[in-house]
Design an enzyme around this catalytic site. Structure first.
Site, PDB file in Angstrom:
ATOM      1  CG  ASP A 241      11.368 -14.874  -3.829  1.00 25.39           C
ATOM      2  OD1 ASP A 241      12.285 -14.767  -5.037  1.00 25.39           O
ATOM      3  OD2 ASP A 241      11.214 -13.744  -3.300  1.00 25.39           O
TER       4      ASP A 241
ATOM      5  CG  ASN B 180      16.659 -11.634  -8.248  1.00 19.09           C
ATOM      6  OD1 ASN B 180      17.763 -10.858  -7.773  1.00 19.09           O
ATOM      7  ND2 ASN B 180      15.970 -11.107  -9.146  1.00 19.09           N
TER       8      ASN B 180
ATOM      9  CG  ASP C 232       5.770  -6.994  -2.461  1.00 20.02           C
ATOM     10  OD1 ASP C 232       6.792  -5.950  -2.861  1.00 20.02           O
ATOM     11  OD2 ASP C 232       6.273  -7.728  -1.386  1.00 20.02           O
TER      12      ASP C 232
ATOM     13  CD  GLU D 255      12.612  -8.346  -6.404  1.00 20.09           C
ATOM     14  OE1 GLU D 255      12.356  -9.337  -5.743  1.00 20.09           O
ATOM     15  OE2 GLU D 255      12.297  -7.092  -6.137  1.00 20.09           O
TER      16      GLU D 255
ATOM     17  CG  HIS E 148       8.409 -10.846  -8.593  1.00 17.53           C
ATOM     18  ND1 HIS E 148       7.662 -11.030  -7.525  1.00 17.53           N
ATOM     19  CD2 HIS E 148       9.533 -10.081  -8.108  1.00 17.53           C
ATOM     20  CE1 HIS E 148       8.158 -10.532  -6.622  1.00 17.53           C
ATOM     21  NE2 HIS E 148       9.318  -9.895  -6.959  1.00 17.53           N
ATOM     22  NE  ARG E 149       5.520  -8.717  -5.650  1.00 20.08           N
ATOM     23  CZ  ARG E 149       5.017  -9.575  -5.326  1.00 20.08           C
ATOM     24  NH1 ARG E 149       3.827 -10.087  -6.066  1.00 20.08           N
ATOM     25  NH2 ARG E 149       5.138 -10.301  -4.364  1.00 20.08           N
TER      26      ARG E 149
ATOM     27  CE  LYS F  54      13.076 -12.142  -6.405  1.00 18.07           C
ATOM     28  NZ  LYS F  54      12.590 -12.002  -5.187  1.00 18.07           N
TER      29      LYS F  54
END
Length: 429
Positions: free
Chosen positions: A48, A89, A309, A337, A383-384, A410
């Site tokens: 990012d 992304n 997040d 995402e 990613h999370r 990411k």
């Protein structure tokens, strides 16, 4: 690449928190919008933040980077004409730069992740930019998006905050540069209000004046302002560290994470409070978090809107808690995402977790004895989700194979390196 996560009874060691992705992307942007040279110390390195680096260079900023800092000579309020921008992304990078694109002649944001960012909606921001006179070509609010800006003047702008606060942040970065004063009115609800606090903090450090109502639903922005060149230091990242701390909480551990400010404006700082509520033994002093986990957790109820997040990591910890946990007010997880409610819970169920979903809630029936595992799970390029599923794998009886786990880069390229340094039994395949 895939990763295999094996049962890991204990973790121990000390790591430095990675630098904050949210602050890095914002500092990069305000440095690019300044006329002069700014320095950012300890910037994050992730897909990012690298996308923001790449795009502001395409727009005319000059970047020089070494190990600990990056120096940026900005383009001010006049981005260089460029045909296309590729944000990868990175949804926040896209939305922030859609605002700045209104200052240019014509910019097309291409669609390189059709199965992820390409599915995410941006219509509310498009509507706001059209109120300023921009012309926007789009695919029902989705990428690819072409913006023809020209000379927006300012005035009254209305934007919905019910899907994402990033639309509002985009307007807050843009409107100080417009010749007229602006009033921004937020319609409906405003998700992730705490992140707007981060945006306003960075804007103030860049010399920008914005008058915000206490509830962040109305803003008065003086026009004809200039971003000032400045020096910035990026703080440690709570969203990424939440996964490390949750991993320590579900195992027998002696784990220390440094560079996590007690008074940070990052909403995900709530991971500390949630783990304490779950009776995880930990301390947080002098920007250092020390977890001495015993693998025993109790259920919790938590309003996740202020800590978006970190919610998936909290849910992963709750998988092993005694009792039923509930995370509510989290509908905006559906617009990330991937659908971080339906998609994530489906994979958790495959691993053996007992979970339920509502439109804006995640319910977890804890299994303190652990889960079965022994399956291949799909992290949906998120990613999370990758980080959270890894936590579950540490307490799975049989290994979990997480597909396409390299997408963790990411936000946290060193995530698996850090886990391995703490003793986690994970391997790339």
């Amino acid at each position: 690449m895939d990763v295999i996560v094996n049962n890991t009874p204990s973790l121990s060691g000390t790591i430095d928190a990675l630098s904050s992705k949210n602050y890095t992307t914002r500092y990069l942007l305000v440095a690019a919008l300044a006329e002069g040279t700014s320095t950012i110390y300890y910037p994050a390195h992730s897909e990012d933040s690298d996308a923001m680096r790449r795009c502001i260079q395409d727009l005319g900023a000059v970047l020089v980077e070494d190990d600990e800092k990056i120096t940026i000579t900005g383009f001010g309020s006049t981005p260089r004409p460029t045909g296309e921008l590729n944000v990868g992304n990175a949804g926040a990078v896209l939305r922030f730069l859609m605002g700045i694109a209104a200052l240019g002649e014509e910019i097309t944001f291409v669609n390189t992740y059709p199965e992820s960012l390409g599915k995410r909606p941006h219509q509310d921001l498009i509507d706001a930019l059209e109120q300023l006179g921009a012309e926007v070509d789009h695919q029902e609010g989705r990428l690819p998006i072409t913006i023809r800006g020209g000379q927006p003047q300012g005035g009254v702008i209305r934007v919905s905050g019910s899907v994402s606060s990033q639309y509002l942040s985009a307007l807050l970065f843009l409107t100080p540069l417009l010749p007229q004063d602006s009033t921004i009115e937020v319609l409906h609800d405003l998700k992730s209000k705490v992140v707007i606090g981060q945006t306003l903090e960075v804007l103030e450090q860049a010399g920008i004046v914005i008058h915000a109502s206490d509830d962040y639903m109305s803003f008065k922005v003086p026009g004809s302002q200039k971003y000032q060149p400045a020096n910035y230091t990026v703080q440690g990242d709570y969203p990424g560290s939440a996964a490390i701390l949750a991993a320590a909480a579900v195992t027998k551990s002696d784990v220390t994470v440094t560079r996590l400010m007690e008074k940070s404006k990052q909403g995900e700082r709530a991971i500390i409070d949630v783990l304490k509520m779950m009776n995880v033994p930990l301390t947080h002093e002098d920007n250092i978090v020390h977890v001495q986990g015993n693998g025993k957790l109790t259920a919790v109820e938590f309003d996740g809107d202020a800590a978006t997040d970190a919610v998936l990591a909290m849910v992963a910890a709750a998988v092993f808690a005694e009792g039923t946990s509930r995370f509510y007010n989290v509908e905006n997880l559906r617009y990330k995402e991937c659908d971080r409610i339906t998609d994530y819970l489906h994979e958790l169920s495959k691993a053996g977790a007992r979970v339920e979903e509502r439109q804006a809630e995640i319910i977890v029936h804890g299994r303190p004895e652990g889960v079965e595992g022994g399956v291949e799970i799909n992290a949906h390029y998120d990613h999370r989700v990758i980080m959270a599923l890894t936590i579950v794998g540490l307490r799975s009886k049989e290994p979990l194979r997480i597909k396409d786990a390299h997408h963790v880069a990411k936000s946290y390229p060193g995530y698996f390196d850090h886990l391995q340094a703490l003793g986690a039994n994970v391997e790339w395949v």
